[in-house]
Every structure is written in C-alpha cells, then in structure tokens.
Design a protein around this motif. Structure first.
Motif, PDB file in Angstrom:
ATOM      1  N   MET A   1       0.833  -1.183   0.000  1.00  0.00           N
ATOM      2  CA  MET A   1       0.000   0.000   0.000  1.00  0.00           C
ATOM      3  C   MET A   1       0.877   1.246   0.000  1.00  0.00           C
ATOM      4  N   ALA A   2       0.391   2.270  -0.641  1.00  0.00           N
ATOM      5  CA  ALA A   2       1.105   3.539  -0.737  1.00  0.00           C
ATOM      6  C   ALA A   2       0.660   4.470   0.389  1.00  0.00           C
ATOM      7  N   THR A   3       1.559   5.355   0.789  1.00  0.00           N
ATOM      8  CA  THR A   3       1.242   6.366   1.797  1.00  0.00           C
ATOM      9  C   THR A   3       1.079   7.701   1.089  1.00  0.00           C
ATOM     10  N   TYR A   4      -0.082   8.309   1.258  1.00  0.00           N
ATOM     11  CA  TYR A   4      -0.380   9.593   0.635  1.00  0.00           C
ATOM     12  C   TYR A   4      -0.464  10.667   1.703  1.00  0.00           C
ATOM     13  N   ILE A   5      -0.055  11.875   1.335  1.00  0.00           N
ATOM     14  CA  ILE A   5      -0.143  13.022   2.239  1.00  0.00           C
ATOM     15  C   ILE A   5      -1.282  13.911   1.757  1.00  0.00           C
ATOM     16  N   TYR A   6      -2.162  14.253   2.676  1.00  0.00           N
ATOM     17  CA  TYR A   6      -3.287  15.132   2.393  1.00  0.00           C
ATOM     18  C   TYR A   6      -3.160  16.375   3.238  1.00  0.00           C
ATOM     19  N   GLU A   7      -3.814  17.443   2.786  1.00  0.00           N
ATOM     20  CA  GLU A   7      -3.841  18.691   3.546  1.00  0.00           C
ATOM     21  C   GLU A   7      -5.252  19.263   3.454  1.00  0.00           C
ATOM     22  N   THR A   8      -5.719  19.767   4.595  1.00  0.00           N
ATOM     23  CA  THR A   8      -7.057  20.352   4.622  1.00  0.00           C
ATOM     24  C   THR A   8      -7.061  21.670   3.861  1.00  0.00           C
ATOM     25  N   ILE A   9      -8.215  22.023   3.348  1.00  0.00           N
ATOM     26  CA  ILE A   9      -8.410  23.300   2.664  1.00  0.00           C
ATOM     27  C   ILE A   9      -9.289  24.147   3.586  1.00  0.00           C
ATOM     28  N   PRO A  10      -8.669  25.002   4.407  1.00  0.00           N
ATOM     29  CA  PRO A  10      -9.472  25.792   5.346  1.00  0.00           C
ATOM     30  C   PRO A  10     -10.299  26.850   4.626  1.00  0.00           C
ATOM     31  N   SER A  11     -11.444  27.166   5.196  1.00  0.00           N
ATOM     32  CA  SER A  11     -12.311  28.186   4.596  1.00  0.00           C
ATOM     33  C   SER A  11     -11.767  29.590   4.844  1.00  0.00           C
ATOM     34  N   ASP A  12     -11.000  29.756   5.920  1.00  0.00           N
ATOM     35  CA  ASP A  12     -10.409  31.047   6.251  1.00  0.00           C
ATOM     36  C   ASP A  12      -8.943  31.045   5.819  1.00  0.00           C
ATOM     37  N   ALA A  13      -8.491  32.069   5.126  1.00  0.00           N
ATOM     38  CA  ALA A  13      -7.119  32.132   4.609  1.00  0.00           C
ATOM     39  C   ALA A  13      -6.080  32.214   5.726  1.00  0.00           C
ATOM     40  N   ARG A  14      -6.473  32.668   6.907  1.00  0.00           N
ATOM     41  CA  ARG A  14      -5.524  32.786   8.024  1.00  0.00           C
ATOM     42  C   ARG A  14      -5.339  31.477   8.769  1.00  0.00           C
ATOM     43  N   THR A  15      -6.214  30.531   8.563  1.00  0.00           N
ATOM     44  CA  THR A  15      -6.119  29.247   9.240  1.00  0.00           C
ATOM     45  C   THR A  15      -5.081  28.371   8.556  1.00  0.00           C
ATOM     46  N   LYS A  16      -4.207  27.776   9.355  1.00  0.00           N
ATOM     47  CA  LYS A  16      -3.157  26.917   8.813  1.00  0.00           C
ATOM     48  C   LYS A  16      -3.759  25.549   8.461  1.00  0.00           C
ATOM     49  N   PRO A  17      -3.458  25.023   7.260  1.00  0.00           N
ATOM     50  CA  PRO A  17      -3.985  23.702   6.900  1.00  0.00           C
ATOM     51  C   PRO A  17      -3.311  22.605   7.715  1.00  0.00           C
ATOM     52  N   ARG A  18      -4.057  21.545   7.968  1.00  0.00           N
ATOM     53  CA  ARG A  18      -3.533  20.400   8.705  1.00  0.00           C
ATOM     54  C   ARG A  18      -3.103  19.342   7.706  1.00  0.00           C
ATOM     55  N   ARG A  19      -1.874  18.831   7.831  1.00  0.00           N
ATOM     56  CA  ARG A  19      -1.382  17.759   6.967  1.00  0.00           C
ATOM     57  C   ARG A  19      -1.430  16.445   7.715  1.00  0.00           C
ATOM     58  N   PHE A  20      -1.789  15.387   6.999  1.00  0.00           N
ATOM     59  CA  PHE A  20      -1.837  14.061   7.599  1.00  0.00           C
ATOM     60  C   PHE A  20      -1.564  13.013   6.529  1.00  0.00           C
ATOM     61  N   GLU A  21      -1.146  11.840   6.964  1.00  0.00           N
ATOM     62  CA  GLU A  21      -0.822  10.740   6.059  1.00  0.00           C
ATOM     63  C   GLU A  21      -1.904   9.667   6.130  1.00  0.00           C
ATOM     64  N   VAL A  22      -2.157   9.052   4.982  1.00  0.00           N
ATOM     65  CA  VAL A  22      -3.131   7.968   4.901  1.00  0.00           C
ATOM     66  C   VAL A  22      -2.537   6.865   4.031  1.00  0.00           C
ATOM     67  N   GLN A  23      -2.629   5.625   4.494  1.00  0.00           N
ATOM     68  CA  GLN A  23      -2.203   4.500   3.665  1.00  0.00           C
ATOM     69  C   GLN A  23      -3.401   4.017   2.874  1.00  0.00           C
ATOM     70  N   GLN A  24      -3.238   3.999   1.543  1.00  0.00           N
ATOM     71  CA  GLN A  24      -4.309   3.585   0.648  1.00  0.00           C
ATOM     72  C   GLN A  24      -3.729   2.725  -0.463  1.00  0.00           C
ATOM     73  N   LYS A  25      -4.586   1.931  -1.068  1.00  0.00           N
ATOM     74  CA  LYS A  25      -4.199   1.235  -2.282  1.00  0.00           C
ATOM     75  C   LYS A  25      -4.125   2.261  -3.403  1.00  0.00           C
ATOM     76  N   MET A  26      -3.298   2.002  -4.394  1.00  0.00           N
ATOM     77  CA  MET A  26      -3.193   2.934  -5.521  1.00  0.00           C
ATOM     78  C   MET A  26      -4.502   2.993  -6.303  1.00  0.00           C
TER      79      MET A  26
END
Length: 67
Positions: A1-26
């Motif tokens: 399985m591959a590990t992918y990195i995702y980042e949140t898309i905040p609605s407010d431009a001043r909010t820092k996005p949160r990054r996290f890893e998820v293991q998924q099949k390709m």
C-alpha cells in the motif's frame, strides 16, 4: 500500500492547513474530506526517494567508442 499526504483546505485564509498521512491502495479514490474534521482536503505531491542502484552503471564505465 502507498502512503499519501493530504492537507485540509481551510475556509479562512488565516487558518493553517492540517497535513496528515493515509495508507491507501493505488486503486482507491483520493479522499475528499478529512476524517477528523470533515473539512475538504487535497492530495499533496511530494518528492519520492528516487532510483537507487548498486554497482557500476553504464554511464560510469570507461567505454571506448568507435568512430
């Protein structure tokens, strides 16, 4: 399985996005929302480890070329 990195898309431009890893099949579809917060997410493209070879490569050999 591959590990992918995702980042949140905040609605407010001043909010820092949160990054996290998820293991998924390709073959799995990419996530659309953060499992913790429910915010929309995007997949982040990061550099890989590259190709590592051991021993002499064709580029490092001292080969005489004909004319």
């Amino acid at each position: 399985m591959a590990t992918y990195i995702y980042e949140t898309i905040p609605s407010d431009a001043r909010t820092k996005p949160r990054r996290f890893e998820v293991q998924q099949k390709m073959s799995d579809p990419p996530l659309k929302v953060d499992p913790k917060s429910g915010l929309p997410v995007r997949r982040v493209i990061v550099g890989g480890s590259g190709l590592v070879t051991h021993g002499a490569s064709i580029l490092s050999m001292n080969v005489k070329r004909g004319k």
